[in-house]
Motif scaffolding. Structure first.
Motif, PDB file in Angstrom:
ATOM      1  N   VAL A 201       0.827  -1.203   0.000  1.00  0.00           N
ATOM      2  CA  VAL A 201       0.000   0.000   0.000  1.00  0.00           C
ATOM      3  C   VAL A 201       0.867   1.261   0.000  1.00  0.00           C
ATOM      4  O   VAL A 201       0.562   2.233  -0.702  1.00  0.00           O
ATOM      5  CB  VAL A 201      -0.949   0.004   1.215  1.00  0.00           C
ATOM      6  CG1 VAL A 201      -1.678   1.338   1.327  1.00  0.00           C
ATOM      7  CG2 VAL A 201      -1.951  -1.140   1.107  1.00  0.00           C
ATOM      8  N   GLY A 202       1.953   1.245   0.775  1.00  0.00           N
ATOM      9  CA  GLY A 202       2.809   2.426   0.865  1.00  0.00           C
ATOM     10  C   GLY A 202       3.310   2.908  -0.483  1.00  0.00           C
ATOM     11  O   GLY A 202       3.127   4.085  -0.839  1.00  0.00           O
ATOM     12  N   PRO A 203       3.951   2.051  -1.293  1.00  0.00           N
ATOM     13  CA  PRO A 203       4.405   2.492  -2.612  1.00  0.00           C
ATOM     14  C   PRO A 203       3.260   2.930  -3.527  1.00  0.00           C
ATOM     15  O   PRO A 203       3.426   3.858  -4.334  1.00  0.00           O
ATOM     16  CB  PRO A 203       5.110   1.247  -3.171  1.00  0.00           C
ATOM     17  CG  PRO A 203       5.573   0.511  -1.949  1.00  0.00           C
ATOM     18  CD  PRO A 203       4.483   0.722  -0.943  1.00  0.00           C
ATOM     19  N   LEU A 204       2.109   2.280  -3.415  1.00  0.00           N
ATOM     20  CA  LEU A 204       0.958   2.705  -4.216  1.00  0.00           C
ATOM     21  C   LEU A 204       0.529   4.120  -3.850  1.00  0.00           C
ATOM     22  O   LEU A 204       0.231   4.948  -4.728  1.00  0.00           O
ATOM     23  CB  LEU A 204      -0.217   1.739  -4.023  1.00  0.00           C
ATOM     24  CG  LEU A 204      -0.083   0.345  -4.632  1.00  0.00           C
ATOM     25  CD1 LEU A 204      -1.267  -0.538  -4.220  1.00  0.00           C
ATOM     26  CD2 LEU A 204       0.001   0.426  -6.158  1.00  0.00           C
ATOM     27  N   ARG A 205       0.522   4.418  -2.563  1.00  0.00           N
ATOM     28  CA  ARG A 205       0.140   5.761  -2.118  1.00  0.00           C
ATOM     29  C   ARG A 205       1.190   6.797  -2.515  1.00  0.00           C
ATOM     30  O   ARG A 205       0.844   7.929  -2.872  1.00  0.00           O
ATOM     31  CB  ARG A 205      -0.063   5.781  -0.604  1.00  0.00           C
ATOM     32  CG  ARG A 205      -1.263   4.991  -0.104  1.00  0.00           C
ATOM     33  CD  ARG A 205      -2.560   5.508  -0.698  1.00  0.00           C
ATOM     34  NE  ARG A 205      -2.759   6.939  -0.433  1.00  0.00           N
ATOM     35  CZ  ARG A 205      -3.726   7.670  -0.951  1.00  0.00           C
ATOM     36  NH1 ARG A 205      -4.577   7.135  -1.820  1.00  0.00           N
ATOM     37  NH2 ARG A 205      -3.851   8.940  -0.651  1.00  0.00           N
ATOM     38  N   LEU A 206       2.456   6.433  -2.473  1.00  0.00           N
ATOM     39  CA  LEU A 206       3.499   7.345  -2.931  1.00  0.00           C
ATOM     40  C   LEU A 206       3.339   7.649  -4.416  1.00  0.00           C
ATOM     41  O   LEU A 206       3.529   8.789  -4.859  1.00  0.00           O
ATOM     42  CB  LEU A 206       4.880   6.745  -2.663  1.00  0.00           C
ATOM     43  CG  LEU A 206       5.338   6.769  -1.194  1.00  0.00           C
ATOM     44  CD1 LEU A 206       6.569   5.894  -1.005  1.00  0.00           C
ATOM     45  CD2 LEU A 206       5.644   8.196  -0.760  1.00  0.00           C
ATOM     46  N   ALA A 207       2.967   6.630  -5.200  1.00  0.00           N
ATOM     47  CA  ALA A 207       2.737   6.839  -6.626  1.00  0.00           C
ATOM     48  C   ALA A 207       1.538   7.742  -6.853  1.00  0.00           C
ATOM     49  O   ALA A 207       1.549   8.602  -7.756  1.00  0.00           O
ATOM     50  CB  ALA A 207       2.532   5.494  -7.334  1.00  0.00           C
ATOM     51  N   ARG A 208       0.488   7.573  -6.033  1.00  0.00           N
ATOM     52  CA  ARG A 208      -0.687   8.451  -6.149  1.00  0.00           C
ATOM     53  C   ARG A 208      -0.304   9.894  -5.807  1.00  0.00           C
ATOM     54  O   ARG A 208      -0.770  10.838  -6.435  1.00  0.00           O
ATOM     55  CB  ARG A 208      -1.804   7.983  -5.214  1.00  0.00           C
ATOM     56  CG  ARG A 208      -2.353   6.579  -5.464  1.00  0.00           C
ATOM     57  CD  ARG A 208      -2.851   6.397  -6.872  1.00  0.00           C
ATOM     58  NE  ARG A 208      -3.827   7.412  -7.241  1.00  0.00           N
ATOM     59  CZ  ARG A 208      -4.210   7.649  -8.483  1.00  0.00           C
ATOM     60  NH1 ARG A 208      -3.679   6.956  -9.483  1.00  0.00           N
ATOM     61  NH2 ARG A 208      -5.120   8.575  -8.749  1.00  0.00           N
ATOM     62  N   GLU A 209       0.555  10.066  -4.790  1.00  0.00           N
ATOM     63  CA  GLU A 209       1.015  11.400  -4.409  1.00  0.00           C
ATOM     64  C   GLU A 209       1.748  12.067  -5.571  1.00  0.00           C
ATOM     65  O   GLU A 209       1.526  13.251  -5.878  1.00  0.00           O
ATOM     66  CB  GLU A 209       1.933  11.299  -3.196  1.00  0.00           C
ATOM     67  CG  GLU A 209       2.502  12.627  -2.723  1.00  0.00           C
ATOM     68  CD  GLU A 209       3.376  12.467  -1.507  1.00  0.00           C
ATOM     69  OE1 GLU A 209       2.835  12.468  -0.382  1.00  0.00           O
ATOM     70  OE2 GLU A 209       4.617  12.335  -1.668  1.00  0.00           O
ATOM     71  N   ALA A 210       2.616  11.301  -6.218  1.00  0.00           N
ATOM     72  CA  ALA A 210       3.359  11.854  -7.346  1.00  0.00           C
ATOM     73  C   ALA A 210       2.425  12.222  -8.494  1.00  0.00           C
ATOM     74  O   ALA A 210       2.564  13.288  -9.121  1.00  0.00           O
ATOM     75  CB  ALA A 210       4.408  10.848  -7.824  1.00  0.00           C
ATOM     76  N   ALA A 211       1.449  11.357  -8.769  1.00  0.00           N
ATOM     77  CA  ALA A 211       0.510  11.623  -9.866  1.00  0.00           C
ATOM     78  C   ALA A 211      -0.350  12.849  -9.573  1.00  0.00           C
ATOM     79  O   ALA A 211      -0.738  13.586 -10.493  1.00  0.00           O
ATOM     80  CB  ALA A 211      -0.375  10.394 -10.096  1.00  0.00           C
ATOM     81  N   ARG A 212      -0.621  13.080  -8.297  1.00  0.00           N
ATOM     82  CA  ARG A 212      -1.453  14.214  -7.899  1.00  0.00           C
ATOM     83  C   ARG A 212      -0.673  15.525  -7.909  1.00  0.00           C
ATOM     84  O   ARG A 212      -1.251  16.612  -7.890  1.00  0.00           O
ATOM     85  CB  ARG A 212      -2.004  13.939  -6.496  1.00  0.00           C
ATOM     86  CG  ARG A 212      -3.149  14.841  -6.066  1.00  0.00           C
ATOM     87  CD  ARG A 212      -3.700  14.421  -4.712  1.00  0.00           C
ATOM     88  NE  ARG A 212      -2.681  14.415  -3.668  1.00  0.00           N
ATOM     89  CZ  ARG A 212      -2.184  13.324  -3.111  1.00  0.00           C
ATOM     90  NH1 ARG A 212      -2.611  12.128  -3.464  1.00  0.00           N
ATOM     91  NH2 ARG A 212      -1.242  13.406  -2.167  1.00  0.00           N
ATOM     92  N   GLY A 213       0.649  15.442  -7.903  1.00  0.00           N
ATOM     93  CA  GLY A 213       1.464  16.643  -7.862  1.00  0.00           C
ATOM     94  C   GLY A 213       1.942  16.994  -6.477  1.00  0.00           C
ATOM     95  O   GLY A 213       2.387  18.121  -6.250  1.00  0.00           O
TER      96      GLY A 213
END
Length: 486
Positions: A201-213
């Motif tokens: 979950v952690g890496p998925l959330r980090l990827a979402r953070e990056a995609a969100r800006g």
């Protein structure tokens, strides 16, 4: 000096250095008017509350929850359980229920409103609540049944949140892990299922953070060893587990903000968008440092390309903190605030996951519990919303001064006997108005200090050799002078 770092202190014995550290911290407390001690009436009220908490009816002690915190932590705000379902993941995040022990207007509540947040220093802290509550009855300690605000957050297979709710429940943590233990268990295959799923979950959330800006600066973390008469200071590598754990707290804060924004009532943590002038200045800094920053690359994406171990990049990270200034809180009831966003997270966000250590989290959590239950937000919360942002701003300023003071104290102690020595370092900041003044980071020992040059402008982001001219423990001051470039 700038306080853009995190400090951890390990004291191995009761030698001279440890005594001087304690004396320095005590002097700092006197200057700031803070104390770890509570008035007798507050301690008495806390003891009564700890013995007679208001317990919820819902029992979720069936969830095998665990905590992941720094070594030695006792004020445990958060416990988690993660499971997989057919659509993705379900995160159960239990937050200590301070309102089960603290009533509006009681001595503990009034004192917490005066303090605002917990202040941390080597070997000690100035707590927000008396330890009988914060490290005892309310803390989510392993093996103990505790009242909590239990968040249930559903995520899809990509880690995007799809549903959130919070309710009062009894919970029980089954294990208290340090970051190192959790990481080691993951590496050797012995970690509990929740830790294994956190690693998904952690890496998925980090990827979402990056995609969100969103953006997170790779700031260095210092660790000091106090032993006998000596202080030893170095940089500590941050574990992936720490970043993944932080993402669960952020996920909860996003969910809380969504609830409050939809209902138009609550308390948000905000950060204004960066000033275009500051962004242009950073572009000029990048060019001066020889770092490629394509015009089409957004600031958050650029930050993710930086390696703080590279001298020029370390200076760029330090300069980038300028864009993250101006954070605060905004309370609202009926109308949304004009600026509700947290620019670094690129979303609305709320602090709700550390009520043992931050005053505002208790109020925001109560709003969310009421909204999810379909009941009215408590009057005592609504009455506090207009004044809370100023209370929290004042306490944050005090905490910042305390953190900077402790850091300066430790650095001066580390270097006290080395005045006159020459060190290798990197220029990480140059004063725009006086370019012969700035800051230097010395890697060994891990210290940042003021730097001056006689005549020539300081070379930003460049390897230099500097001489230590001041290391004053009493004044908490470290200063260097430029010897040579390269």
């Amino acid at each position: 000096m700038p306080s853009n770092r995190v400090l951890r202190v390990r004291t191995h014995d009761d030698g001279v250095a440890a005594h001087r550290l304690r004396e320095g911290v005590e002097q700092l407390r006197k200057e700031l008017g803070v104390t770890p001690h509570f008035p007798p009436e507050v301690e008495e009220a806390a003891a009564r509350a700890a013995a007679e908490p208001r317990l919820p009816d819902l029992d979720r002690t069936d969830l095998p929850m665990l905590t992941i915190d720094p070594e030695g932590a006792r004020d445990l705000d958060q416990a988690m359980h993660i499971e997989r379902d057919r659509d993705g993941f379900v995160v159960h995040y239990a937050i200590a229920d301070v309102a089960a022990f603290v009533s509006p207007g009681d001595p503990v509540d009034l004192e917490a409103n005066r303090r605002g947040e917990t202040l941390y220093a080597p070997e000690s802290k100035v707590p927000l609540h008396p330890p009988v509550i914060s490290e005892g009855a309310a803390s989510l300690l392993a093996g103990e049944t505790r009242p909590a605000l239990l968040w249930t957050i559903r995520l899809d297979a990509d880690g995007e949140g799809t549903d959130v709710r919070v309710e009062r429940a009894l919970v029980r943590s089954t294990a208290q892990l340090t970051y190192q233990q959790a990481q080691a268990g993951l590496d050797d295959g012995t970690a509990p299922e929740t830790v294994r799923l956190l690693a998904e979950v952690g890496p998925l959330r980090l990827a979402r953070e990056a995609a969100r800006g969103g953006v997170s600066l790779p700031l260095p973390e210092q660790e000091v060893e106090v032993e006998g008469e000596h202080w030893h200071l170095g940089f500590r590598e941050r574990l992936a587990m720490e970043d993944w754990n932080a993402q669960i707290s952020l996920l909860t804060g996003y969910g809380a903000a969504d609830l409050m924004v939809y209902a138009r009532v609550g308390l948000l943590r905000t950060l204004p968008p960066p000033d275009p002038h500051d962004v242009r200045r950073l572009h000029r800094t990048a060019r001066a440092l020889g770092i490629e920053w394509p015009a089409e690359m957004l600031y958050p994406d650029f930050i993710r390309t930086l390696d703080p171990l590279v001298p020029a990049h370390a200076a760029m990270v330090d300069a980038s903190t300028r864009l993250l200034r101006g954070s605060g809180y905004v309370g609202f009831n009926g109308e949304l605030p004009e600026q509700p966003l947290h620019a670094a997270l690129a979303a609305e966000y709320a602090h709700v996951t550390a009520p043992l250590r931050r005053l505002g989290d208790r109020y925001a959590g109560e709003v969310c519990v009421a909204l999810c239950a379909g009941t009215e937000v408590p009057v005592w919360v609504l009455q506090a919303l207009p004044g809370l942002p100023e209370t929290l701003r004042t306490s944050a300023q005090r905490a910042g001064a305390y953190e900077r003071g402790v850091l300066d104290l430790v650095e001066a102690g580390v270097l006290e006997e080395r005045v006159g020595e020459v060190f290798a370092g990197v220029v990480v900041d140059v004063d725009e108005k006086e370019p012969t003044r700035g800051s230097v980071v010395v890697q060994s020992p891990a210290v940042e200090g003021r730097l001056t040059s006689t005549g020539a402008e300081l070379p930003l982001g460049t390897d230099v050799r500097v001489r230590l001219v001041t290391a004053d423990v009493q004044q908490r001051r470290v200063a260097f002078e430029l010897v040579e470039v390269g």
